[in-house]
Enzyme design. Structure first.
Site, PDB file in Angstrom:
ATOM      1  CD  GLN A 190      -4.388   1.420  -3.365  1.00  0.00           C
ATOM      2  OE1 GLN A 190      -3.808   2.489  -3.453  1.00  0.00           O
ATOM      3  NE2 GLN A 190      -4.280   0.631  -2.308  1.00  0.00           N
ATOM      4  CB  SER A 197      -7.173   2.632  -0.566  1.00  0.00           C
ATOM      5  OG  SER A 197      -5.822   3.023  -0.452  1.00  0.00           O
ATOM      6  CG  ASP A 201      -2.162   0.889   1.007  1.00  0.00           C
ATOM      7  OD1 ASP A 201      -2.577   1.062  -0.138  1.00  0.00           O
ATOM      8  OD2 ASP A 201      -2.694   1.401   2.004  1.00  0.00           O
TER       9      ASP A 201
END
Length: 292
Positions: free
Chosen positions: A281, A231, A207
């Site tokens: 993502q 996110s 991440d």
């Protein structure tokens, strides 16, 4: 083991409340809400813990997740695992993360028993080795004093991972650049050999730097007060064995940003050039106007 690494290992080690129910603690690393990588790693840890009822060794090969609500840093997170299916070669687990009685995150994780098959991969980009790159420069005390408290804590903390950027970027004064970057990273200390631990560590680290790549063409940064980022989803595929405490190369690009959303993709290689994992993502990227 240094305190940041031991704290991370403890963070990813969940308390078992019931057969399919687990509790994890939260950690404030300077983000406004719970760091998305923490929830990813803990959810994968919970799913892996329910594989004890399956005969043979099955390893996680994919993780598909959605972030539903911002996580509260000051509260623990409960993980409810549904043992959706155990087939002849594959198993599926669905994990829901709950805080204050509401789901904040859910994911599906798939596990597979090892077997032989065809193999190919994209080659690793030609980049300098991590030993030839400098660690990120520390922000001076004078500059830190001008930033919000949360940003100060984020920039001044000693995290559990080391990062070496092939093309460093000043996030406080970001230039406009093409939407790609390569970052070497590794856990700061050696840890045990359990593959399950290294997968949760990689989920946590994946991440970092991913969604931020979508900002490069626009000369904006998460640290700017008029930029909101969060996110929305996160996908991981685990291809080959690896160690999170050895150098890994994160090759990231962002093919698109539109409608206040940015998309980023990543390929993770080990020192030998083997492609060990892939990520993707999409996240919210809002640039606020004056008065918003």
């Amino acid at each position: 083991m240094t305190p940041p690494v031991s704290e991370l290992i403890q963070l990813l080690t969940l308390e078992r409340l019931e057969n399919n129910l687990f509790r994890g603690q939260s950690r404030d690393i300077g983000t406004k809400y719970v760091f998305g990588g923490q929830v990813l790693g803990q959810a994968l840890s919970a799913a892996q813990a329910t594989m004890d009822s399956v005969e043979g060794q099955r390893s996680a090969h994919s993780l598909h997740a959605y972030f539903l609500r911002a996580g509260d840093i000051d509260a623990p997170i409960v993980y409810d695992v549904d043992r959706t299916r155990d087939g002849g070669s594959f198993s599926v687990r669905r994990v829901t993360a709950i805080q204050h009685g509401k789901p904040i995150f859910f994911c599906a994780a798939s596990f597979q028993q090892a077997e032989d098959g065809v193999q190919h991969q994209l080659s690793m980009p030609e980049v300098p080795p991590p030993e030839d790159l400098d660690p990120p420069e520390e922000v001076s005390a004078e500059v830190l004093a001008t930033l919000p408290t949360k940003v100060q804590r984020w920039l001044s903390r000693m995290g559990p991972f080391e990062f070496r950027h092939v093309y460093p970027r000043d996030e406080l004064k970001p230039p406009k650049r093409p939407p790609f970057q390569q970052v070497w990273f590794r856990l700061a200390d050696k840890v045990g050999d359990a593959p399950e631990l290294h997968r949760t560590l990689l989920a946590y680290a994946s991440d970092f730097h991913l969604l931020g790549t979508a900002n490069f063409p626009h000369g904006i940064s998460y640290y700017q007060p008029n930029v909101q980022m969060a996110s929305l989803d996160h996908v991981m595929w685990f291809h080959r064995p690896f160690r999170a405490d050895d150098w890994l190369l994160y090759a990231i690009d962002s093919p698109s940003a539109q409608n206040a959303r940015g998309l980023a993709r990543g390929l993770v290689y080990d020192r030998q050039g083997r492609l060990v994992a892939s990520t993707a993502q999409e996240g919210m990227v809002r640039v606020l106007r004056d008065g918003d």
